[in-house]
Design a protein around this motif. Structure first.
Motif, mmCIF file in Angstrom:
data_model
loop_
_atom_site.group_PDB
_atom_site.id
_atom_site.type_symbol
_atom_site.label_atom_id
_atom_site.label_comp_id
_atom_site.label_asym_id
_atom_site.label_seq_id
_atom_site.Cartn_x
_atom_site.Cartn_y
_atom_site.Cartn_z
ATOM 1 N N THR A 148 13.637 -10.028 67.985
ATOM 2 C CA THR A 148 14.560 -11.133 67.743
ATOM 3 C C THR A 148 15.852 -10.894 68.506
ATOM 4 O O THR A 148 16.087 -9.802 69.046
ATOM 5 C CB THR A 148 14.890 -11.275 66.246
ATOM 6 N N LYS A 149 16.727 -11.893 68.505
ATOM 7 C CA LYS A 149 18.022 -11.751 69.148
ATOM 8 C C LYS A 149 18.887 -10.708 68.463
ATOM 9 O O LYS A 149 19.847 -10.195 69.052
ATOM 10 C CB LYS A 149 18.747 -13.101 69.157
ATOM 11 N N ASP A 150 18.556 -10.385 67.201
ATOM 12 C CA ASP A 150 19.324 -9.400 66.435
ATOM 13 C C ASP A 150 18.645 -8.046 66.359
ATOM 14 O O ASP A 150 19.030 -7.203 65.549
ATOM 15 C CB ASP A 150 19.562 -9.925 65.011
ATOM 16 N N GLY A 151 17.621 -7.833 67.201
ATOM 17 C CA GLY A 151 16.952 -6.536 67.218
ATOM 18 C C GLY A 151 15.475 -6.655 66.917
ATOM 19 O O GLY A 151 14.930 -7.751 66.720
ATOM 20 N N ASP A 152 14.828 -5.489 66.893
ATOM 21 C CA ASP A 152 13.390 -5.413 66.663
ATOM 22 C C ASP A 152 13.113 -4.963 65.234
ATOM 23 O O ASP A 152 13.838 -4.118 64.682
ATOM 24 C CB ASP A 152 12.742 -4.429 67.639
ATOM 25 N N PHE A 153 12.029 -5.510 64.662
ATOM 26 C CA PHE A 153 11.637 -5.164 63.296
ATOM 27 C C PHE A 153 10.169 -4.774 63.302
ATOM 28 O O PHE A 153 9.333 -5.440 63.915
ATOM 29 C CB PHE A 153 11.894 -6.345 62.355
ATOM 30 N N HIS A 154 9.872 -3.664 62.619
ATOM 31 C CA HIS A 154 8.537 -3.075 62.666
ATOM 32 C C HIS A 154 7.840 -3.218 61.317
ATOM 33 O O HIS A 154 8.453 -3.025 60.256
ATOM 34 C CB HIS A 154 8.626 -1.601 63.045
#
Length: 377
Positions: free
Chosen positions: A188-194
């Protein structure tokens, strides 16, 4: 990449996604929901309030079983949230017999003990004097059906999901999804999520997830209008309705709190793609014209001045049946889309289905008719 932080990430927290988030969170599953907007919102298919819930369904018999389970789950959500979500107004399905027959639906309803009444035109006009349907019309009335307050439903599931420990990221567009044997990453524009797995329920925005997944979904612009109506069409007097005519297929709701009779057209619609502007109500002559034409002909007491118009989106599959399945290449990526303008009523049970698939690997409900593989040929 570090190990998964979440058990399940849900991309798209509209009706299906928010329901899935609730069902997962209440089972103790560590769940993250991500939405490009702030649900409930006006960028999907769930705004503008009520949606019909009916049980004597056409198509595969699995729909009837799911509709009955969906109503039970809505009633449970009402009790848990303390919010009225469902109004049992009855639903009157009207049709020109030269266009459509209720015979198949009546048979399936009888098989599954769904209460229905088959009515001739004379009886229809007598019981609902606001209607003027010709002799060739008939109806299938469902006294136990009604309508759902769609935005309240989204809000209730959002509050309940968060109360059970789910996390929600709003105003966070998803840029891409990648999957490996070890899990998934949502960028996402606010970072990666796993996460260990992901549910993609992006509605009309599924094309924005290409090339990771390409579903045969066509998004279309749809309009609804609220028209000044006589007391014969007030809530408590007039039911929800569907209308199959030579002019097209329509659906609608009684005037709730003086808002006017609400009506929309189920067929037709202009193709829309993510990133394109959604033309406001009134941009096309047919926006009001198609609706007014059938009101003038069959519901003249509801053909008063236009009080309000709105636009939303359908996301059609080629056969207008749902797509609920796994990614063809990644078993830990679940897909829920193609709800084709008739899915909202099922969102309570679709969330349960997705939670089953994510936690148990299979669902207690019959979902074979919704497999992606049916389009292989």
């Amino acid at each position: 990449m570090s190990g998964p932080i979440y058990d399940v990430i849900i991309v798209g927290a509209g009706s299906m996604g928010m329901s899935a988030g609730y069902h997962l969170a209440r089972r103790g599953v560590k769940t993250l929901l991500i939405d490009a907007f702030d649900p409930p919102h006006t960028e999907g298919s769930h705004h503008g309030e009520p949606r019909l819930i009916r049980h004597a369904y056409s198509g595969d018999p699995a729909y009837i079983d799911l509709a009955l389970r969906a109503q039970t789950l809505w009633e449970e959500a009402e009790a848990e949230s303390g919010t009225e979500l469902l109004v049992r107004s009855g639903v009157l399905n009207l049709a020109d017999t030269s266009v459509y027959s209720f015979s198949g639906r009546l048979h399936e309803a009888e098989q599954r003990k769904v209460r229905v009444e088959r009515l001739a035109a004379e009886e229809i006009n007598r019981r609902w004097p606001g209607l003027t349907v010709p002799d060739r019309f008939e109806a299938m009335y469902e006294p136990d059906a009604g309508y759902l307050y769609s935005e309240r439903c989204i809000t209730a599931y959002r509050q309940l999901a968060l109360a059970h420990g789910a996390k929600l990221l709003v105003n966070t567009p998803v840029l891409d999804v990648t999957a490996t044997e070890g899990g998934v990453t949502v960028h996402t524009k606010d970072g990666d999520f796993h996460g260990a797995s992901v549910i993609l329920s992006a509605g009309a925005w599924f094309q924005s997830l290409s090339p990771f997944i390409n579903l045969p979904i066509r998004a279309v612009r749809k309009v609804v209008g609220w028209f000044q109506s006589t007391p014969a069409f007030d809530a408590g007097t007039f039911p929800g309705f569907t209308l199959g005519t030579t002019e097209g297929g329509f659906y609608g709701f009684p005037s709730i709190g003086g808002a006017g009779l609400k009506i929309g057209r189920h067929d037709t619609g202009l193709t829309w793609k993510p990133g394109e502007p959604l033309l406001p109500f009134g941009s096309e002559d047919s926006d009001e014209g198609d609706l007014r034409r059938v009101l003038d002909k069959y519901m003249p007491g509801a053909a008063g001045r236009l009080l309000k118009g709105a636009v939303c989106k359908y996301e059609h599959s080629p056969d207008e049946d749902f797509i609920i399945d796994r990614h063809p290449l990644h078993n830990h990526v679940l897909l829920a889309g193609g709800f084709s303008g008739h899915g909202f009523k099922f969102s309570s049970v679709v969330g349960e289905v997705l939670a089953d698939l994510a936690t148990d690997g299979r669902s207690r409900h019959e979902i074979k008719p919704f497999s992606l593989s049916r389009f292989d040929t």
